[in-house]
Design a protein around this motif. Structure first.
Motif, PDB file in Angstrom:
ATOM      1  N   THR A 136       0.861  -1.176   0.000  1.00 30.94           N
ATOM      2  CA  THR A 136       0.000   0.000   0.000  1.00 30.94           C
ATOM      3  C   THR A 136       0.901   1.230   0.000  1.00 30.94           C
ATOM      4  O   THR A 136       1.290   1.727   1.060  1.00 30.94           O
ATOM      5  CB  THR A 136      -0.919   0.032   1.233  1.00 30.94           C
TER       6      THR A 136
ATOM      7  N   PRO B 234      -2.900   7.210   1.167  1.00 24.54           N
ATOM      8  CA  PRO B 234      -2.713   5.788   0.861  1.00 24.54           C
ATOM      9  C   PRO B 234      -3.226   5.450  -0.533  1.00 24.54           C
ATOM     10  O   PRO B 234      -4.347   5.842  -0.899  1.00 24.54           O
ATOM     11  CB  PRO B 234      -3.544   5.086   1.945  1.00 24.54           C
TER      12      PRO B 234
ATOM     13  N   LEU C 165      -4.541   2.633  -2.637  1.00 24.45           N
ATOM     14  CA  LEU C 165      -5.103   1.292  -2.498  1.00 24.45           C
ATOM     15  C   LEU C 165      -5.416   0.647  -3.840  1.00 24.45           C
ATOM     16  O   LEU C 165      -6.147  -0.350  -3.903  1.00 24.45           O
ATOM     17  CB  LEU C 165      -6.364   1.347  -1.640  1.00 24.45           C
TER      18      LEU C 165
ATOM     19  N   LEU D 183      -4.450  -3.126  -4.068  1.00 24.93           N
ATOM     20  CA  LEU D 183      -5.415  -3.925  -3.309  1.00 24.93           C
ATOM     21  C   LEU D 183      -6.737  -4.014  -4.052  1.00 24.93           C
ATOM     22  O   LEU D 183      -7.355  -5.092  -4.115  1.00 24.93           O
ATOM     23  CB  LEU D 183      -5.613  -3.325  -1.925  1.00 24.93           C
TER      24      LEU D 183
ATOM     25  N   VAL E 265      -3.282  -1.774   5.971  1.00 24.03           N
ATOM     26  CA  VAL E 265      -4.193  -0.853   5.291  1.00 24.03           C
ATOM     27  C   VAL E 265      -4.803   0.096   6.316  1.00 24.03           C
ATOM     28  O   VAL E 265      -4.794  -0.176   7.516  1.00 24.03           O
ATOM     29  CB  VAL E 265      -5.319  -1.616   4.561  1.00 24.03           C
TER      30      VAL E 265
ATOM     31  N   THR F 132     -10.728  -0.261   5.959  1.00 28.23           N
ATOM     32  CA  THR F 132     -10.570  -0.619   4.549  1.00 28.23           C
ATOM     33  C   THR F 132     -11.266  -1.936   4.229  1.00 28.23           C
ATOM     34  O   THR F 132     -11.976  -2.058   3.220  1.00 28.23           O
ATOM     35  CB  THR F 132      -9.088  -0.722   4.177  1.00 28.23           C
TER      36      THR F 132
END
Length: 467
Positions: free
Chosen positions: A118, A126, A128, A131, A154, A158
């Motif tokens: 991340t 962040p 993401l 992910l 995370v 999340t």
């Protein structure tokens, strides 16, 4: 993939009607196929430990070179004791293989373990996206009875607010038909297998009670340590983030105190060491900055996504980010006292990775120190036995033997690799005057430096200790 177990052996653990003993037997005999997404510095050791435990793991990574090396029985991660041998053994006996196609892994596993990075954007938010992509792939292959375990760090909420709806949307299934939990990695580079095996308790939190139960069962077989079940997935996410926040704030305290050493007129490191004999005090060690893929980034997992003010976290980040500048300012002040400009100086940085014995350079203080020195037109050299390339650094690379063939105005110890213990300080020269040695980690034998006729400054101690 010829070394996979056949589909007839496929079994699930989530909402299984089998006894706990039968579920553990299925997990340990390979009837429960495991897919691990992300085969980097943390992911490959995790995949290896899963494969050692279950005998049936397919790893997924978009880096074709990583996948090719793994399928040939080779380990691309350096500096991890026992890992190359373990990978070779697991690939040879068919317990571990890899694919560049995450959809293949999604269709293969009934346990899906996600351990992807991340990163932080330039705006300190962040990112993401990795992910998200993996979540969509898993959702496309998700089946009733599968469970998804988030191991990567995370921002809190999340999993509940981002991963869950994405999985449900992509799969057409709902929680209760599949499981979702968080078990954050608590692993350091250079000791990954040891950490996974049981250096610390594992923390698990589920979206529902069955997800938590299954994850606790799985990690109870994977680790020798305790498995701590917390209230929910968000709490498990917060545990890992809070660990990093504590260290960042604590190091910032140590760094700020260290910059006061000369004005206080004391050895701050000595004061910290003695203060820590009081059981309620645990001040960390100061240094030239904070690097790695964890501590410098986790504060932004709380600062950026939430509206509550976080002045302490932001201040700690600012203090720690200022330490490379502190090093450069100290060098400049020393040279100015001699009547020399920083732009005329030749400076050697010892240790470019963020921590001794590892090849990771992410957020390493050496990056900023080299950049700032070069911006002032200093001639900067660097030595690091862990790195094959120093292309990311604004400096010229030297090998360790070469440093005795050149003259420097200053040497800065940023990361004290074990190999630096062989340096013969009385062989290092300066073209004129005394060599200035700045020890960023209190790693040097002070008398060895001063007996060689050099000037020594240690962060937190001050100048010329040992004279």
């Amino acid at each position: 993939m010829t070394n996979h177990h056949s589909e007839t052996e496929r079994a699930s653990l989530y909402n299984s009607a089998q006894s706990v003993e039968s579920q553990i037997e299925a997990l340990r005999t390979g009837s429960v196929p495991v897919s691990v997404y992300g085969l980097g510095k943390m992911g490959l050791p995790l995949a290896a430990m899963y494969a050692k435990t279950t005998g049936n793991v397919l790893g997924a990574d978009i880096d074709s070179a990583v996948v090719e090396e793994l399928n040939e029985g080779h380990c691309h991660v350096k500096g991890e004791p026992e890992l190359p041998e373990l990978v070779a053994e697991l690939v040879s006996n068919g317990a571990l293989s890899a694919t560049t196609d995450p959809l293949e892994a999604a269709e293969y596993g009934t346990v899906h373990v996600v351990i992807v990075p991340t990163p932080i954007t330039a705006e300190h938010e962040p990112d993401l996206s990795i992910l998200d992509a993996v979540t969509d792939d898993i959702g496309s292959g998700l089946e009733t009875g599968d469970i998804v375990i988030i191991e990567c760090t995370v921002p809190p909420r999340t999993t509940a607010e981002r991963v869950r709806p994405a999985l449900e949307s992509a799969s057409g299934l709902s929680i209760g038909e599949f499981g979702l939990a968080v078990c954050p990695e608590r692993t350091s580079s250079g000791r990954a297998l040891r950490d996974i095996r049981g250096a610390y308790p594992k923390v698990v939190g589920g979206i529902d009670a069955e997800s938590a139960r299954v994850t606790e069962l799985v990690y109870g077989e994977l680790t020798d340590a305790d498995v701590l079940r917390v209230s929910d997935a968000t709490t498990a996410e917060a545990v890992k983030v809070f660990e990093g926040l504590y260290r960042d704030v604590n190091i910032a305290l140590a760094n700020e105190l260290a910059t006061m050493a000369e004005e206080l007129g004391i050895d701050v490191l000595e004061a910290i060491e003695v203060a820590n004999t009081q059981p309620y005090c645990d001040i960390h060690r100061p240094g030239p900055g904070v690097g790695g893929h964890c501590i410098p980034f986790y504060p932004y997992f709380v600062i950026a996504p939430f509206e509550t003010p976080t002045p302490l976290l932001e201040t700690a980040r600012a203090v720690n980010d200022s330490m490379p500048g502190f090093v450069v300012e100290k060098l400049g002040a020393e040279f100015e006292a001699e009547g020399m400009a920083l732009s005329d100086a030749s400076i050697l940085l010892l240790g470019l990775t963020y921590r001794p014995g590892v090849e990771e350079i992410r957020a390493s203080p050496s990056l900023a120190i080299a950049e700032q020195l070069s911006a002032q037109n200093a001639l900067v050299y660097g030595v690091d036995p862990m790195l094959e390339s120093v292309a990311e650094f604004d400096l010229q690379r030297l090998s360790l033997p070469e440093i005795e063939e050149r003259a420097f105005d200053a040497v800065v110890v940023v990361t004290p690799h074990e190999e630096f213990e062989s340096i013969q300080w009385d062989e290092l020269e300066r073209s004129s005057g005394q060599l200035f040695v700045l020890d960023g980690r209190d790693a040097l034998d002070a008398p060895a430096i001063t007996d060689a006729g050099h000037r020594l400054y240690t962060i937190g101690v001050g100048g010329d200790r040992g004279v």
